[in-house]
Enzyme design. Structure first.
Site, PDB file in Angstrom:
ATOM      1  N   ALA A 120     -28.676 -23.228 -26.283  1.00 30.56           N
ATOM      2  CA  ALA A 120     -29.967 -23.580 -26.705  1.00 30.56           C
ATOM      3  C   ALA A 120     -29.942 -23.151 -28.368  1.00 30.56           C
ATOM      4  O   ALA A 120     -30.945 -23.221 -29.117  1.00 30.56           O
ATOM      5  CB  ALA A 120     -30.947 -22.445 -26.406  1.00 30.56           C
ATOM      6  N   ASN A 187     -26.583 -15.737 -23.598  1.00 32.68           N
ATOM      7  CA  ASN A 187     -25.867 -16.682 -23.549  1.00 32.68           C
ATOM      8  C   ASN A 187     -25.538 -17.292 -25.207  1.00 32.68           C
ATOM      9  O   ASN A 187     -24.589 -17.732 -25.634  1.00 32.68           O
ATOM     10  CB  ASN A 187     -26.072 -17.892 -22.752  1.00 32.68           C
ATOM     11  CG  ASN A 187     -25.549 -17.592 -21.136  1.00 32.68           C
ATOM     12  OD1 ASN A 187     -24.526 -16.807 -21.042  1.00 32.68           O
ATOM     13  ND2 ASN A 187     -26.418 -18.224 -20.437  1.00 32.68           N
ATOM     14  N   HIS A 217     -34.177 -18.764 -32.289  1.00 35.22           N
ATOM     15  CA  HIS A 217     -32.973 -18.538 -32.353  1.00 35.22           C
ATOM     16  C   HIS A 217     -32.609 -18.636 -33.958  1.00 35.22           C
ATOM     17  O   HIS A 217     -32.612 -19.711 -34.487  1.00 35.22           O
ATOM     18  CB  HIS A 217     -31.937 -19.111 -31.517  1.00 35.22           C
ATOM     19  CG  HIS A 217     -32.163 -18.914 -29.942  1.00 35.22           C
ATOM     20  ND1 HIS A 217     -31.956 -18.311 -29.171  1.00 35.22           N
ATOM     21  CD2 HIS A 217     -32.945 -20.207 -29.243  1.00 35.22           C
ATOM     22  CE1 HIS A 217     -32.343 -18.364 -28.116  1.00 35.22           C
ATOM     23  NE2 HIS A 217     -33.007 -19.599 -27.917  1.00 35.22           N
TER      24      HIS A 217
END
Length: 264
Positions: A120, A187, A217
């Site tokens: 991601a 992750n 993120h």
């Protein structure tokens, strides 16, 4: 090209849909024993559902793990030791130093390789390049709506259901601590760590933010190259709001790259 999928959740089904009509053949799908009968009842002979990598058939070019940390632990060493290449989304599991060492040893013995999906996040190529010089600092900040942290250790720190106003930090620490404590959520932190200065030197903050509707993120890095800040707002997969669309897309991109003669 022949591949075998590990898992058949939302991400794996996205992979199946995207590869339909391509030159990539899904030769087998590895699922737990208790899923064999219901999956076969639902899909008939469309897919070859098996419980072990050894039963996936001959000539598999690439095993693709879409099932999470437990599946990598269960199947990864056997796949690599048998000489196959393995593509995995379960990067957070590699915070377990013993597992990482075992996978590396199995790959060396078998001659296969383990390939990590970017998932991601982006900018990992810049981190990999930056560590050729010296990386002084790498920081990952992960923001999700409060409901995105349900089922995680954040519940012991914050009242997620009643959270309003400003974003609240529920974790500060190393990427190794984040990956081990938040196996379903970190992750990305693990990917940043492996691309940059490692699990113990990468700093992580995780926040619950009632003012956002997407997962955000961010990476901040400083080194001999200069500095950069990268941010991405991710949409979830329609089939599973806990799964990033970009993470699923990155699996397809990695499968395609594996088969390409020109690799970026």
């Amino acid at each position: 090209m022949k591949i075998a999928l590990i898992g058949f959740g939302a991400m794996a089904q996205y992979v199946v849909d995207q590869l339909a009509g391509s030159q990539t053949d899904i030769a087998a799908v590895i699922v737990p024993e208790n899923q064999i009968v219901p999956r076969r009842g639902e899909f008939g002979t469309q897919f070859n559902f098996v419980t072990e990598a050894a039963d996936a058939g001959e000539g598999i070019d690439l095993f693709v793990d879409c099932a999470g940390h437990g599946a990598l632990l269960q199947h990864g060493v056997k796949i690599l030791r048998a000489g196959h290449d393995l593509l995995t989304v379960s990067i957070g599991a590699l915070a377990d130093a013993a597992l990482l060492q075992e996978l590396d040893r199995a790959a060396e013995e078998g001659g296969g390789s383990i390939r990590l999906v970017s998932g991601a996040i982006g900018a990992l190529d810049a981190l990999r390049a930056g560590r050729i010089g010296t990386l002084q600092a790498v920081r990952y900040i992960g923001r999700k709506p409060p409901q995105g942290w349900v089922g995680s250790p954040a519940e012991a720190v914050l009242d997620l259901g009643a959270l309003t106003g400003a974003a609240q930090v529920h974790f500060r620490g190393s990427a190794r601590e984040a990956a081990l404590q938040y196996p379903k959520n970190a992750n990305v932190a693990a990917a940043v760590a492996l691309a940059g200065i490692g699990f113990d030197d990468t700093q992580v903050e995780l926040l619950a933010d009632p003012g956002i509707s997407r997962n955000i993120h961010e990476i901040e890095a400083e080194g001999d190259f200069g500095s950069f800040r990268f941010s991405i707002e991710g949409n979830p997969l329609p089939l599973n709001p806990r799964t990033s669309s970009l993470a699923a897309m990155s699996v397809i991109a990695s499968i395609n790259q594996y088969a390409e003669r020109m690799k970026f």
